[in-house]
Structure formats: C-alpha cells, structure tokens
Design an enzyme around this catalytic site. Sequence first.
Site, short mmCIF file in Angstrom:
data_model
loop_
_atom_site.label_atom_id
_atom_site.label_comp_id
_atom_site.label_asym_id
_atom_site.label_seq_id
_atom_site.Cartn_x
_atom_site.Cartn_y
_atom_site.Cartn_z
N HIS A 1 4.34 -34.31 52.17
CA HIS A 1 4.90 -35.06 53.30
C HIS A 1 5.58 -36.32 52.75
O HIS A 1 4.91 -37.27 52.35
CB HIS A 1 3.79 -35.46 54.28
CG HIS A 1 3.17 -34.31 55.01
ND1 HIS A 1 3.88 -33.49 55.85
CD2 HIS A 1 1.89 -33.85 55.03
CE1 HIS A 1 3.08 -32.57 56.36
NE2 HIS A 1 1.87 -32.76 55.88
N ASP B 1 7.67 -31.66 54.32
CA ASP B 1 8.71 -32.15 55.21
C ASP B 1 9.11 -33.53 54.72
O ASP B 1 8.40 -34.16 53.94
CB ASP B 1 8.29 -32.16 56.69
CG ASP B 1 7.00 -32.90 56.96
OD1 ASP B 1 6.60 -33.77 56.16
OD2 ASP B 1 6.36 -32.60 57.99
N GLU C 1 -7.86 -33.15 52.67
CA GLU C 1 -7.78 -34.61 52.81
C GLU C 1 -9.15 -35.29 52.76
O GLU C 1 -9.51 -36.08 53.63
CB GLU C 1 -7.06 -34.97 54.11
CG GLU C 1 -5.64 -34.43 54.16
CD GLU C 1 -4.94 -34.72 55.49
OE1 GLU C 1 -5.53 -35.42 56.35
OE2 GLU C 1 -3.81 -34.24 55.68
N ASN D 1 -6.67 -29.37 49.27
CA ASN D 1 -5.35 -29.71 49.80
C ASN D 1 -5.32 -31.19 50.21
O ASN D 1 -6.24 -31.67 50.87
CB ASN D 1 -5.07 -28.83 51.02
CG ASN D 1 -3.63 -28.90 51.50
OD1 ASN D 1 -2.70 -28.69 50.73
ND2 ASN D 1 -3.43 -29.19 52.77
N GLU E 1 2.81 -28.31 52.70
CA GLU E 1 3.17 -28.83 54.01
C GLU E 1 4.44 -29.69 53.92
O GLU E 1 4.52 -30.77 54.49
CB GLU E 1 2.03 -29.68 54.59
CG GLU E 1 0.70 -28.95 54.68
CD GLU E 1 -0.40 -29.82 55.29
OE1 GLU E 1 -0.09 -30.80 55.99
OE2 GLU E 1 -1.59 -29.50 55.05
#
Length: 391
Positions: free
Chosen positions: A252, A285, A164, A210, A283
């Site tokens: 996400h 979700d 990030e 990432n 990651e």
Amino acid sequence: MTVGVVAFATAAALNTVPATAGKPYDPTTQSLAKLGLRHGLQIGTAVDMAALNDASEPQYRKIVATEFSSVTAENVMKWESLEPTRGNYNWGPADQLVDFAKRNRQSVRGHVLVWQNQLPTWLTSGVADGSISRQELRELLRKHITTVVSRYQGKISQWDVINEAVSDPWDNPPTLHYKGFWAQHLGPDYIADAFRWARAADPKALLFYNDYNIEAFGSGDPADDKTQFVYDMAKRLLAQRVPIDGIGSQGHLGTQYGNYDTLQVAAALKKFGALGLVTAFTEVDVRSQLTEAVQAGDEAEINPRLQASAANFSVLLKACLAVRSCLSYTVWGFSDKYSWVPSWFNDPPEGLATIYDENFQPKRAYYEIKSDLIFAGPPYVLPRIAPKPRR
C-alpha cells in the site's frame, strides 16, 4: 547437466511467442494473467463480492475473470464475515469466490485467518466482559483456523495466516512491538500456534505472514525498522521449526511519499528468500491526495499523480520479477469505483489508487505493469521456483 538442459528448455519455451506470417503476435493484446504466466508469476486482484454478483456490473466480473490468474477475497473470508454469530458460519460468499476461481482456472489467496480487525462482536465483547477466558480464546482461535482451512483444503494455494501483527514507529510506544487484540490477550506465542494449526489443516497450502510498510529495509534496527523486525521474527519462527512458508508485503503506497526504488525492494525480497521463504506482493495500490484541483479535473494536478502511481506499481512488480522466490503480485482491487481508499483515507481525501478508473478504463499504471511483464525476460528474469510447503 540434464537438469540444466531441462531448465534452459523450459525457460526458452516460456519465452517463445506464437505467431503466423499473416498474424504477428502482439503481446499488448494479452491479459495480465497470460503475460504473468510467461514468468510463472501469478497476477491477482482482491475481489469485492457484491460487485462481482451485481448484474448491473458485467464489466467488473469480466475483468476479474479475464485479466487475473489469482483472486483474493477482499472481506468475505475475514472472521466477522464467516462467523457473525458464534457457531453459525456464513460460507456462501467465500464459497462463491472459490467456485468462480475454479471455473476460470484461477488460484485463490486466502485472506485472512488471524487479524485484530474485523473480528465478530461476540468474540471481542466476550473477551472484554470476561465471559471468554484466555484459555477459551486460544481454543476458539484454534477452532476457527482449523475449520476454515480444512473447508478449503486443496482449494486455496496461499493463506495469509497472520496479518499486521507488528506495530509502526509512529505508534505509542514508538519501539516496535507485537500489537493488537491477539498479542494483548494471548501473547506473541499465538503466531507460532496459528501457523502450526493451519499446517495441520492443510499440508500443501503456502502459509504467509502478511504486513504493510515492509517493502524495503530502512535502518536495519529492529527497534524502528519494521522490515527488520519482521525478518528477525521470521528467522526465529524458522529456528523453532514453525511451518511459515512466506512473507506477504502488502504494497500500500502513496504518491505523496518518497517510497522506494526497484533495487531496494528487490534487496528485501532476496533477503527473505535467503531464509528459504517465498514472497509475494499481496495488496498493491498507490493512492494520491485528492486536492481541490484534482477533484475539479485539473490535468496539471492529475497527470503527475497518475505517472507517480504507475511508477510505484512498476517498482514493486520489477522487483518481484527479479527475484524468483516472489510468486505472486496482487492488486487490492483494480477499479477506483470499488477502491477502499476513499472511505478510509478522507482527511485529507485520497483516491486514484488502482489500475483502472471508475469507468473500468485502464490507467497508465495498468499499461506500465503490462509493459514490465512483456519486456522482462532472461537472463535477469527467470521462471518462478516452485516451493514446497514447510512441515
């Protein structure tokens, strides 16, 4: 010709299913891990070590061990957890996860070496009060990366080296830029340094950048298209012979947003692949807003959210399956009971973000992922291409 025959035979073997006359093969009874192996694809989860070690939660441990072929430490490999006081490392929880993975024949994604969040207080306060200089900070970063990667050399297959580092269009200023603690105090060159230090510590691990909101390209303008900004950054790093191997797209998502279709996401993965980079969803979700009706159990409110969630999980997985350089698909926790979402997104409240409910029962998203893995196959879905770490 020989290579072609071998490749065809390998694909055929991977897509052959065992069965007997008395007991037909039923792929729906197979784990996500086993179904992923058919495509050479790792299916992983982030792991909450407190839950994994909780004797009152045997179901959590069982699902981690049996459903997934890859594990990621949700928190215990972050700097504040590994070195809470300067020079004193707490390896215990991270070592436990690596040992757990070895016993269960799972691979490990290392998360994360360099991030502006969850840094130890001694580091950030030392920089703030001037007791840690710029030169010393750079040396501390080098030492941290070298120490951590060296400890797990040969035990971790993929490392999130940088996490990030790029701003968002809604930040101030809105023009995309390198953000956070490390860019502020070391400048953007820390990114190339970090990859080189990680490669020196482990010649064989795959090294990733990432980030979130890079699932698909938008305008194509690096000033406001985060995916384009990351693409251009990766291209520059490669031109400088920086040993970056892959791009991790966090995945996400939220059901209240438009999100993307499978073709858009696959196009982004292919574009990164054309640079010679591997990709992974790291990651995943899909959260939903918990309206009063949802919290009251109104199925008319809950069911559309569960369906939209399943569709978004499926979009990312199908795109990954379609692109051979996409090596792994990791969900960020698998049960709503241990999801990070409710504690982070609370105004308005959000949740329902994972593939199992709070009672460890599979949700529609779980079955959609499973069906994607079952029904995908040649000629459009082929086994993964094994990469070589960049030197």
